[in-house]
Write a protein that holds these residues in place. Structure first.
Motif, mmCIF file in Angstrom:
data_model
loop_
_atom_site.group_PDB
_atom_site.id
_atom_site.type_symbol
_atom_site.label_atom_id
_atom_site.label_comp_id
_atom_site.label_asym_id
_atom_site.label_seq_id
_atom_site.Cartn_x
_atom_site.Cartn_y
_atom_site.Cartn_z
ATOM 1 N N GLU A 113 1.368 37.371 1.021
ATOM 2 C CA GLU A 113 0.186 37.731 1.800
ATOM 3 C C GLU A 113 -1.031 37.080 1.153
ATOM 4 N N LYS A 150 2.653 33.868 14.677
ATOM 5 C CA LYS A 150 2.129 32.583 15.129
ATOM 6 C C LYS A 150 3.311 31.631 15.326
ATOM 7 N N PHE A 186 -3.359 27.278 8.227
ATOM 8 C CA PHE A 186 -3.763 28.667 8.106
ATOM 9 C C PHE A 186 -4.519 28.862 6.797
ATOM 10 N N TRP A 246 2.361 35.098 10.180
ATOM 11 C CA TRP A 246 1.566 36.074 10.923
ATOM 12 C C TRP A 246 0.094 35.963 10.520
ATOM 13 N N GLU A 247 -0.776 36.310 11.437
ATOM 14 C CA GLU A 247 -2.184 36.536 11.139
ATOM 15 C C GLU A 247 -2.544 37.953 11.552
ATOM 16 N N LYS A 248 -3.511 38.539 10.853
ATOM 17 C CA LYS A 248 -3.927 39.900 11.186
ATOM 18 C C LYS A 248 -4.596 39.944 12.552
ATOM 19 N N SER A 249 -4.277 40.975 13.314
ATOM 20 C CA SER A 249 -4.898 41.147 14.628
ATOM 21 C C SER A 249 -4.679 42.573 15.071
ATOM 22 N N TYR A 291 -5.672 32.323 5.933
ATOM 23 C CA TYR A 291 -5.179 33.636 5.517
ATOM 24 C C TYR A 291 -4.037 34.043 6.443
ATOM 25 N N GLY A 292 -3.166 34.931 5.949
ATOM 26 C CA GLY A 292 -2.061 35.404 6.762
ATOM 27 C C GLY A 292 -0.930 35.901 5.889
ATOM 28 N N TYR A 293 0.211 36.126 6.534
ATOM 29 C CA TYR A 293 1.425 36.514 5.821
ATOM 30 C C TYR A 293 2.479 35.465 6.131
ATOM 31 N N ASN A 339 -5.087 36.944 1.550
ATOM 32 C CA ASN A 339 -6.295 37.446 2.180
ATOM 33 C C ASN A 339 -7.506 36.967 1.389
ATOM 34 N N TRP A 356 -0.232 42.782 12.767
ATOM 35 C CA TRP A 356 -0.049 41.348 12.595
ATOM 36 C C TRP A 356 0.433 40.716 13.898
#
Length: 546
Positions: free
Chosen positions: A227, A45, A118, A304-307, A120-122, A229, A42
């Motif tokens: 979360e 951001k 946003f 957070w975003e997935k990365s 998607y994200g956490y 998604n 993650w």
């Protein structure tokens, strides 16, 4: 008024400077408390994450005035109801002095709503509830704009409640108490050409979650996470999963929001909303008035975003400095995105190896500018096809008020320039590039210029009437367009195109605000002028229709 339990901040004032720096390093590198897959990576951001370590709210991240959620039972007043103390953000609900009504409401409250959206994200926040018990609802939630242009079966509006505390809700013949919390989903879906609300109690299997805590959430800080998604929405409390639903409708870009709302006995729910009541004439509300003001507290909010990796520190820029001006990092580092499609591309460049690409979207960067200083903003832009326009613009970051913009109409690169003169205080501005279609941008620049060279000295010539007027949302996409006059106003409001054609005319009599539009059916994408004429003179302000 209750004081928060500061144990969650680890006794920050008592930490040695060495341990404090170590602690901050842990915070800035931290991953979500708990997610569905521990192997996911993650990226935090910082455009919508806040540790609240400054003395004042960071209004470059959070919308202070304008474009806030529509409420019918209270008003938002962040100047009065948001403060930071000892690393804790405090959002307060207040009763109007002398029970004076304001547009039929009797209370004001505070809210954090992110500029950044946003899909998607956490999303995670550490929150302590309000000590009033029943009467207010500390909330952490995500919500989108309304878009009625979508096709049948698609989502007009998405809302995800990460947590709503202290609602004391009635459900299936039982009233919740202080230990019960709601983690629900709301949506508006286009059906037969109309927007149809999908509420949790109508569709409990798909949208309703209730969780009962073994502790009182108003007594201490707890961590609430969610979360989101493409397939599922998963809720966590203190790192423990408490609910999970399929993601059916929640695929629209959403703002991150923390707010303190009003609940019964200070409101009555009907017509699908909470409605104001006079707390001096309602017996139950009058009995609870002694508990107001009351506050909720937020230790931090993190997104957070997935990365493939993490950022270890929030990005910073020097005063008056743009970063990654030509996208030569090969990505959108230092640039934030809105709805639509955005990217850094290796084709359609002006110079170098990369350019910015937008498709029904905008990219933006927040910069801090010195007080009483003239600046020139420039960029190269082009549209991908004839008939498509793109815009370079600059707005105030605190309220998204449009200062000025430049229109690109050609399919080959041309240079756009904007000159501005800042006001009497150093503050943050948003420099952006937007198009309703496919367009490209490259080689942004920001330079300080001699004050005598400025031809757009709007802040210096702004009248008292103009300073009191706020128009939002701006840029405008759909739904109501609100003009807040700042005080009772009588006169005329017109919306005209740059060619002088009048699209709307409205007489106003002794109103503090007015809503002009419900949709943009009359308006093509582009720049329009709102002309306000009254006894104190005439004001013209620009709005951008996306």
């Amino acid at each position: 008024m209750k004081k928060p339990n500061f144990y969650g901040k680890m006794g920050r004032t008592a930490l040695s400077s060495l341990f404090y720096l170590f602690f901050l390093g842990l915070v800035y590198g931290q991953q979500p408390t708990k997610t569905s897959n521990p192997n996911d990576q993650w990226t935090i951001k910082w455009s919508a994450s806040d540790e609240f370590n400054k003395n004042d709210p960071d209004w470059a991240k959070w919308i202070k005035t304008g474009n806030l959620p529509n409420t019918s039972a209270w008003k938002w007043n962040n100047q009065k109801n948001v403060k930071i103390s000892n690393g804790i953000a405090e959002l307060t609900m207040r009763h109007n002095a002398n029970n004076t009504p304001d547009g039929g409401t009797y209370f004001t409250s505070g809210i954090f709503k992110s500029y950044q959206k946003f899909t998607y994200g956490y999303f995670e926040a550490k929150i302590q509830g309000a000590d009033i018990g029943e009467g207010v609802c500390p909330s952490f939630w995500l919500y989108s704009d309304f878009d009625y242009s979508v096709a049948n079966g698609e989502t007009v509006y998405s809302e995800i409640d990460v947590v709503e505390l202290q609602q004391f809700d009635w459900y299936e013949g039982h009233q919740d108490d202080i230990y019960d919390m709601d983690l629900n989903l709301h949506a508006v879906v286009k059906e037969n050409g109309q927007g149809v609300w999908k509420r949790p109690k109508m569709y409990p299997q798909e949208q309703l979650n209730k969780w009962r805590a073994p502790w009182d959430p108003s007594k201490d800080f707890h961590i609430y996470g969610c979360e989101v998604n493409q397939n599922e929405i998963i809720w966590y409390v203190d790192g423990v999963e408490v609910a999970r639903k399929p993601n059916k409708y929640w695929h629209r870009p959403m703002n991150v929001t923390l707010s303190l709302g009003l609940r019964k006995p200070f409101v009555k729910f009907f017509d699908n909303k909470n409605n104001a009541i006079n707390p001096e004439t309602d017996a139950k509300a009058r009995e609870k008035l002694s508990d107001i003001p009351t506050s909720m507290y937020v230790d931090y909010v993190r997104v957070w975003e997935k990365s493939a990796g993490n950022t270890t520190n929030p990005p910073t820029s020097e005063v008056g400095t743009l970063k990654n001006k030509g996208f030569e990092t090969g990505d959108l580092t230092h640039w934030d995105a809105s709805t639509g499609t955005i990217s850094a591309v290796s084709n359609n460049t002006k110079t170098g190896q990369y350019a910015g690409s937008v498709n029904n979207a905008s990219i933006a960067q927040i910069v801090t500018l010195k007080a009483n200083t003239s600046y020139k903003v420039s960029a190269f832009g082009k549209a991908s096809s004839p008939g498509t326009s793109a815009y370079l613009g600059i707005s105030k970051a605190s309220n998204n008020e449009l200062i000025s913009n430049f229109e690109f109409k050609t399919t080959s690169y041309s240079k756009g320039e904007i000159e501005i003169r800042t006001g009497n205080v150093q503050e943050s501005y948003r420099i952006w590039y937007w198009s309703s279609g496919q367009a490209y941008c490259d080689d942004f620049n920001l330079v300080e210029i001699n004050s005598g060279a400025s031809q757009l000295n709007e802040n210096e010539t702004e009248t008292a009437l103009e300073k009191g007027i706020h128009i939002y949302p701006n840029p405008y996409k759909n739904g109501p367009l609100t003009i807040d006059f700042g005080k009772p106003f009588s006169g005329e409001v017109q919306i005209t195109g740059l060619n002088g054609r009048t699209f709307l005319r409205r007489n106003v009599v002794d109103q503090t605000s007015v809503q002009l539009l419900e949709s943009k059916s009359k308006f093509k994408s582009g720049l329009y002028i709102v002309k306000i004429s009254g006894p104190d003179g005439e004001v013209s302000k620009k709005i951008l229709v996306e």
